[in-house]
Design a protein around this motif. Structure first.
Motif, PDB file in Angstrom:
ATOM      1  N   ILE A 161     -86.464  38.718  29.022  1.00 61.89           N
ATOM      2  CA  ILE A 161     -85.256  38.364  29.791  1.00 61.89           C
ATOM      3  C   ILE A 161     -85.480  37.021  30.497  1.00 61.89           C
ATOM      4  O   ILE A 161     -84.608  36.149  30.508  1.00 61.89           O
ATOM      5  CB  ILE A 161     -84.908  39.482  30.799  1.00 61.89           C
ATOM      6  CG1 ILE A 161     -84.559  40.778  30.052  1.00 61.89           C
ATOM      7  CG2 ILE A 161     -83.738  39.059  31.698  1.00 61.89           C
ATOM      8  CD1 ILE A 161     -84.499  42.024  30.929  1.00 61.89           C
ATOM      9  N   ALA A 203     -78.593  41.861  31.980  1.00 67.27           N
ATOM     10  CA  ALA A 203     -79.381  42.815  31.178  1.00 67.27           C
ATOM     11  C   ALA A 203     -79.321  44.232  31.750  1.00 67.27           C
ATOM     12  O   ALA A 203     -79.405  45.210  31.017  1.00 67.27           O
ATOM     13  CB  ALA A 203     -80.828  42.345  31.097  1.00 67.27           C
ATOM     14  N   LEU A 213     -85.502  45.082  25.391  1.00 71.85           N
ATOM     15  CA  LEU A 213     -85.837  43.897  26.172  1.00 71.85           C
ATOM     16  C   LEU A 213     -86.970  44.214  27.140  1.00 71.85           C
ATOM     17  O   LEU A 213     -87.088  45.338  27.617  1.00 71.85           O
ATOM     18  CB  LEU A 213     -84.615  43.438  26.987  1.00 71.85           C
ATOM     19  CG  LEU A 213     -83.404  42.943  26.187  1.00 71.85           C
ATOM     20  CD1 LEU A 213     -82.187  42.827  27.101  1.00 71.85           C
ATOM     21  CD2 LEU A 213     -83.710  41.602  25.529  1.00 71.85           C
ATOM     22  N   LEU A 273     -79.005  37.639  24.870  1.00 73.91           N
ATOM     23  CA  LEU A 273     -79.782  38.863  25.097  1.00 73.91           C
ATOM     24  C   LEU A 273     -79.677  39.819  23.907  1.00 73.91           C
ATOM     25  O   LEU A 273     -80.638  40.505  23.560  1.00 73.91           O
ATOM     26  CB  LEU A 273     -79.342  39.555  26.391  1.00 73.91           C
ATOM     27  CG  LEU A 273     -79.760  38.846  27.692  1.00 73.91           C
ATOM     28  CD1 LEU A 273     -79.047  39.456  28.902  1.00 73.91           C
ATOM     29  CD2 LEU A 273     -81.284  38.909  27.907  1.00 73.91           C
ATOM     30  N   TYR A 303     -77.859  46.950  26.258  1.00 73.34           N
ATOM     31  CA  TYR A 303     -79.230  46.450  26.380  1.00 73.34           C
ATOM     32  C   TYR A 303     -80.175  47.594  26.701  1.00 73.34           C
ATOM     33  O   TYR A 303     -79.883  48.450  27.536  1.00 73.34           O
ATOM     34  CB  TYR A 303     -79.314  45.381  27.475  1.00 73.34           C
ATOM     35  CG  TYR A 303     -78.417  44.198  27.226  1.00 73.34           C
ATOM     36  CD1 TYR A 303     -78.474  43.497  26.021  1.00 73.34           C
ATOM     37  CD2 TYR A 303     -77.486  43.802  28.177  1.00 73.34           C
ATOM     38  CE1 TYR A 303     -77.633  42.431  25.776  1.00 73.34           C
ATOM     39  CE2 TYR A 303     -76.644  42.728  27.940  1.00 73.34           C
ATOM     40  CZ  TYR A 303     -76.713  42.047  26.739  1.00 73.34           C
ATOM     41  OH  TYR A 303     -75.871  40.995  26.488  1.00 73.34           O
TER      42      TYR A 303
END
Lengths: 165, 424
Positions: A54, A72, A49, A38, A78
């Motif tokens: 994802i 995430a 993201l 990630l 993130y």
């Protein structure tokens, strides 16, 4: 349409970087690579993201999508919304506070014309409050672009911001 | 007597590029690893040496390392793991970062020795924000692999030892060892119920030992110089050296590796002392989870597990946070409380809800919106988190609150009554 474009965001270089991490874990434990994967996916997508990225990471590792979403959404590094070209994370924890992090935070918000958690209208800088960065002997500290900027003063912070493109 | 610095984990810091293999080997690095593999040292002998050395976990809990290593039955078939906790994040603590950045090979050698003792694979879990430390440690692993210290048939011994660095992504809770194992498995970092303990059911359900970076990095030197040498650096039950991160209101904040039992006064002096004209108000001696100690009490203490525990606090991770007379204790506590509120993993109700209440009530006091009864309420909420959660984060949130109120109650009462700090 967006989906097609974003799936390609897990580009060949991104996949190759992820493969290096997958190789560190036992063969049937590819889920262990989800955290670095990630990070890599975020790096190749201008620092944030999206749901479909994802999902792409989950698919690539062969793990349930929910497993990637749990990670995430749990970890603070993130970004689930777009961020500016430069993400500044100012440590506000106790050692930095004692060395002027609150005042520095006020200064940064004023200088950038935004509050913590916001991005400048030109998309240049996102300012975040973060918790202890583990660099307390050089307080106060900012984390930006894979490095720490230490023992910051308002003047040094100004120079830092003015040097950003 | 002057304190001797940097005898263990920081012993190579004065050398040129101490993070490189060449420098580490020039200082005698990997000699123990070669000797162990060459002589096929019985693992029990290494464990006995560590037990005799008095080495205790340097991450915060202070558990005897030799004893911990003895919990792993190396003859159990299947995978076993030695995991290094480099998820340094206890506010005030910045020592492991320097080991990873400046002396990564010594950590690697320590981990390899643990892997030999437990017949285990090694993982070094480094917090996600530590970019340079990761870069240096990755380079060191690559160098050690190229030199034949890591990998298949290490130095012709017929034994394989794999060691990998891995990363987090921003979560204080992953410093808790079972949360770290969850994270290493690619999950949310939520602590596990114990028992079973990691020695029986750890990474991927296999026997696992988790030690702090400083603990592993101490091992090669202990084996080289002997248990007696190490133990006698410190005091009985407090063997060896400890790195203290001295931060806050001192002239020269820094990491100081000193013998355990060094007086606090000496440590303060090493950090340049207080700023001119200031007096010592309070010290958090072991990271922000540790109960606060008044400056007056602190000046009479030694920096070792027992002395600090005797004053109702703990040595913890060795993060010594110095607060002088300009510190508003209500504001300081609000900051500490916010940290635990932000970092609670959300698994246990008393912690998830309680940390929020602690922060909000302290914030109300700061904002001038609290009544006197709320001070007792604060203490009551803290007491109801303490001991009622899966991991120690709940206690870590409660202890600062209870100790700040205990030692500085008048500051809180003053602010509630006058709606301003006692310092204003």
């Amino acid at each position: 349409m967006n989906d097609v474009k974003e799936k390609s965001a897990l580009s060949q270089p991104a996949r190759e970087e992820i493969d290096k991490w997958v190789a560190k874990y036992p063969e049937d434990k590819a889920q262990s690579a989800v955290i670095p994967a990630l990070h890599i996916a975020q790096k190749y997508n201008q620092g944030s993201l999206t749901d479909s990225i994802i999902e792409s990471v989950a698919d690539y590792l062969g793990i349930p999508k929910i497993a990637a979403f749990e990670v995430a959404t749990f970890y603070s590094m993130y970004e689930l919304k777009p961020v500016g070209r430069h993400k500044m994370g100012l440590c506000k924890s106790i050692s930095c506070m004692l060395m002027g992090a609150d005042e520095l935070g006020d200064h940064l918000q004023k200088k950038l014309g935004i509050k913590f958690g916001e991005t400048t209208p030109d998309g240049k800088v996102t300012l975040k409050e973060v918790e202890c960065l583990g660099a307390c002997r050089h307080a106060p500290v900012v984390h930006m672009h894979n490095r720490y900027y230490e023992s910051l003063t308002p003047e040094k912070a100004d120079e830092l911001i003015e040097g950003l493109e | 007597m002057a304190v001797t610095l940097n005898q263990v984990c920081f012993r190579t810091l004065h050398l040129d590029k101490p993070w490189t293999l060449a420098t580490y080997e020039s200082a005698g690095g990997y000699a123990m690893w070669k000797k162990i593999l060459h002589e096929k040292t019985p693992p029990s002998e290494i464990v006995d040496t560590l037990k005799a050395s008095g080495l205790r976990g340097r991450g915060g809990a202070g558990f005897p390392t030799g004893l911990k290593w003895s919990f792993i039955n190396r003859d159990v078939p299947g995978d076993k793991y030695a995991v290094c906790n480099s998820d340094e994040g206890e506010p005030g603590t910045c020592k492991d970062r320097d080991i990873l950045t400046y002396n990564p090979h010594q950590l690697i050698e320590g981990m390899l020795i643990a892997q030999y003792v437990m017949n285990a694979t090694g993982y070094n879990y480094i917090r996600g924000e530590f970019d340079l430390p990761l870069e240096r440690t990755e380079a060191a692993v690559a160098e050690a692999r190229a030199a034949g210290y890591i990998g298949k048939n290490v130095l012709g011994s017929g034994m394989d030892f794999e060691l990998y660095n891995t990363v987090g992504a921003g979560a204080y809770i992953c410093g808790e060892e079972t949360a770290l194992l969850e994270s290493l498995e690619g999950k949310k970092g939520q602590p596990r119920f114990k028992p079973p303990f990691p020695a029986n059911y750890g990474l991927y359900g296999r026997p696992t030992t988790v030690n702090n970076t400083e603990t592993f990095a101490s091992v090669p030197v202990i084996l080289e110089k002997g248990a007696k040498w190490f133990a006698e650096l410190g005091k009985p039950n407090n063997g060896g050296t400890k790195i203290f991160s001295v931060t806050g209101h001192v002239k020269q904040p820094g990491n100081f590796e000193v013998p355990l039992g060094t007086s606090f006064a000496e440590l303060l002096e090493l950090a340049g002392g207080l700023k001119d004209g200031r007096t010592l108000k309070a010290v958090i001696p072991g990271g922000s989870s540790a109960p606060v100690v008044t400056g007056e009490t602190m000046m009479g203490l030694d920096m070792d597990y027992d002395s600090i525990a005797g004053a109702g606090s703990m040595l913890g991770s060795g993060a010594v946070i110095i607060m002088d007379d300009t510190t508003c204790m209500v504001k300081a506590l609000a900051r500490v409380a916010y940290f635990y509120y932000e970092e609670s993993c959300g698994q246990c109700t008393p912690c998830r809800e309680g940390t929020g209440w602690l922060y909000r009530v302290i914030k109300r006091i700061l904002d001038g919106n609290a009544g006197q009864h709320e001070l007792d309420m604060l203490d009551d909420v803290a007491s109801k988190i303490e001991g009622r959660t899966i991991c120690a984060l709940g206690d870590s949130a409660a202890w600062p609150v209870r100790s700040f109120i205990k030692h500085f109650r008048e500051e809180f009462e003053f602010m509630i009554q006058h709606k301003k700090s006692i310092l204003d």
